[in-house]
Design an enzyme around this catalytic site. Structure first.
Site, short mmCIF file in Angstrom:
data_model
loop_
_atom_site.label_atom_id
_atom_site.label_comp_id
_atom_site.label_asym_id
_atom_site.label_seq_id
_atom_site.Cartn_x
_atom_site.Cartn_y
_atom_site.Cartn_z
N ALA A 39 0.83 -1.21 0.00
CA ALA A 39 0.00 0.00 0.00
C ALA A 39 0.87 1.26 0.00
O ALA A 39 0.61 2.21 -0.74
CB ALA A 39 -0.94 0.00 1.20
N ASP A 40 1.90 1.27 0.83
CA ASP A 40 2.82 2.41 0.87
C ASP A 40 3.53 2.60 -0.47
O ASP A 40 3.69 3.72 -0.95
CB ASP A 40 3.86 2.21 1.97
CG ASP A 40 3.38 2.67 3.33
OD1 ASP A 40 2.68 3.70 3.39
OD2 ASP A 40 3.70 2.02 4.33
#
Length: 401
Positions: free
Chosen positions: A171-172
């Site tokens: 996600a990052d």
């Protein structure tokens, strides 16, 4: 110009992973990234590590991974003197990047409108977990939490066990790519119009976008994904798509092939009874176990050779250490290194994008906290006495090794 982004200056307030990875990618392409850290401790990632060990005895691998090609200045953002200095820096900056919780920097006078007032051409990229408003705006936006909320974790793992997160900060990292995508688009728009703008990127929206295939299937086909109990690699796929064992303790991933070709390669004609798309889906766990029993009769390299000869999409499953030594990885030059003043020789993954005229390169190691503060402030016209006064007051700290 030797670099695609040469002449682009970025004031980088970001920390941890999302923002720093984004600015590192821009730095690899030649942008002048000025990393503005907390006086003293610096980026939070400096205090985090894996295996409870440190590179060179003191340096975080997490920080070293995402902060090359940057200069660091460590400042007390609550100081009005510092605020005035940063606003002066902003007059010649192109981009501001930050990923604090929504509203935190604005309260200190570092919001988009503050920068726009001194530089209307500024591009202000803000990263967050869930966006800048809404019911989750006060929640922590950490990678694994986002994976769970977006549906990725529920799709991963075996059905008879708890779902599992991905073994990396997806996600990052997707958020970082979206930051770069937005910033480059905004730079091109400004080149044509002269106008800056604000960019908002959040982890939840980014991961949702990258799960679009799964969302389109569920929202339009009237079905929900159910994780298989076997090693099938996706909850929406039929057998044989998955990870299979070999005789010597290895694993091979098998993606796509006509099922007939696979069972012929495995010399297992008894599997022909499953050769129907609906059967391969409805009985995928059963088929997986049958295929797995056959792949375990072959050593890894023998199985790969057979599968590849038959043009079956496959690959060996490798851990990080063995992947780093893979002949294709070596051929591409994807493992390189830089010299760090405390960490020594640090082996890292090289820039992934290859450009013929403006290649990405690693020009600087990840910096020490505030390592370049004095030279940066001198570039912006501060005298030695003014710089010394900032250090004496604690508004700036310098670790120059």
């Amino acid at each position: 110009m030797n670099k695609a982004l040469e002449g682009v200056r970025i004031l980088d307030f970001s920390h941890l992973l999302q923002g720093p990875f984004a600015t590192q990618l821009l730095g690899d392409m030649g942008a002048d990234v000025i990393k503005i850290e907390r006086a003293g401790a610096g980026d939070m990632f400096r205090g985090m590590t894996f295996f409870a060990k440190w590179v060179g005895g003191s340096e975080s691998p997490n920080f070293l991974a995402w902060n090359r090609n940057k200069r660091s200045i460590a400042l007390n953002l609550k100081s009005r003197k510092v605020h005035a200095i940063i606003m002066e820096m902003a007059k010649s900056a192109d981009v501001v990047v930050q990923n604090f919780r929504p509203g935190v920097l604005a309260k200190l006078g570092y919001g988009y409108e503050d920068f726009k007032a001194v530089n209307p051409r500024i591009i202000y990229c803000s990263g967050s977990g869930y966006g800048e408003e809404g019911p989750y705006v006060e929640r922590p936006g950490q990678d694994m939490l986002i994976q769970g909320l977006a549906g990725l974790i529920a799709n991963t793992g075996r059905g008879d066990q708890a779902p599992v997160p991905a073994g990396a900060g997806l996600a990052d990292q997707i958020g970082a790519m979206n930051m770069v995508y937005g910033i480059l688009s905004a730079l091109y728009y400004r080149e044509r119009t002269g106008k800056g703008q604000k960019i908002e990127v959040n982890l939840l929206a980014g991961l949702l976008a990258h799960l679009n295939q799964e969302y389109v299937a569920v929202l339009n086909l009237g079905e929900d994904f159910v994780r298989p109990n076997s090693g099938i690699g996706h909850p929406g796929m039929q057998a044989p798509f998955g990870i299979y064992e070999t005789k010597d303790g290895g694993y091979v991933s098998i993606a796509m092939s006509p099922f007939k070709t696979l069972y012929e390669v495995l010399e297992a004609p008894q599997l022909a009874v499953y050769d129907n798309l609906k059967t391969l889906f409805d009985k995928r766990d059963e088929v997986f176990e049958k295929v797995n029993a056959e792949t375990k009769k072959f050593a890894t390299q023998e199985l790969l050779a057979r599968l590849l000869k038959a043009d079956i999409w496959c690959a060996e499953v490798k851990d990080i250490r063995r992947a780093a030594e893979d002949p294709q990885v070596t051929h591409m030059g994807m493992i390189t290194s830089y010299e760090h003043p405390r960490g020594g020789k640090v082996r890292v993954v090289a820039p992934a994008v290859k450009m013929s005229e403006t290649p990405a390169t690693i020009e600087r190691p990840a910096p020490l906290v505030g390592q370049h503060g004095r030279e940066i402030l001198a570039e912006f016209g501060l005298s030695k006495d003014e710089i010394a006064a900032l250090e004496a007051s604690g508004d700036m700290t310098v670790d120059a090794a």
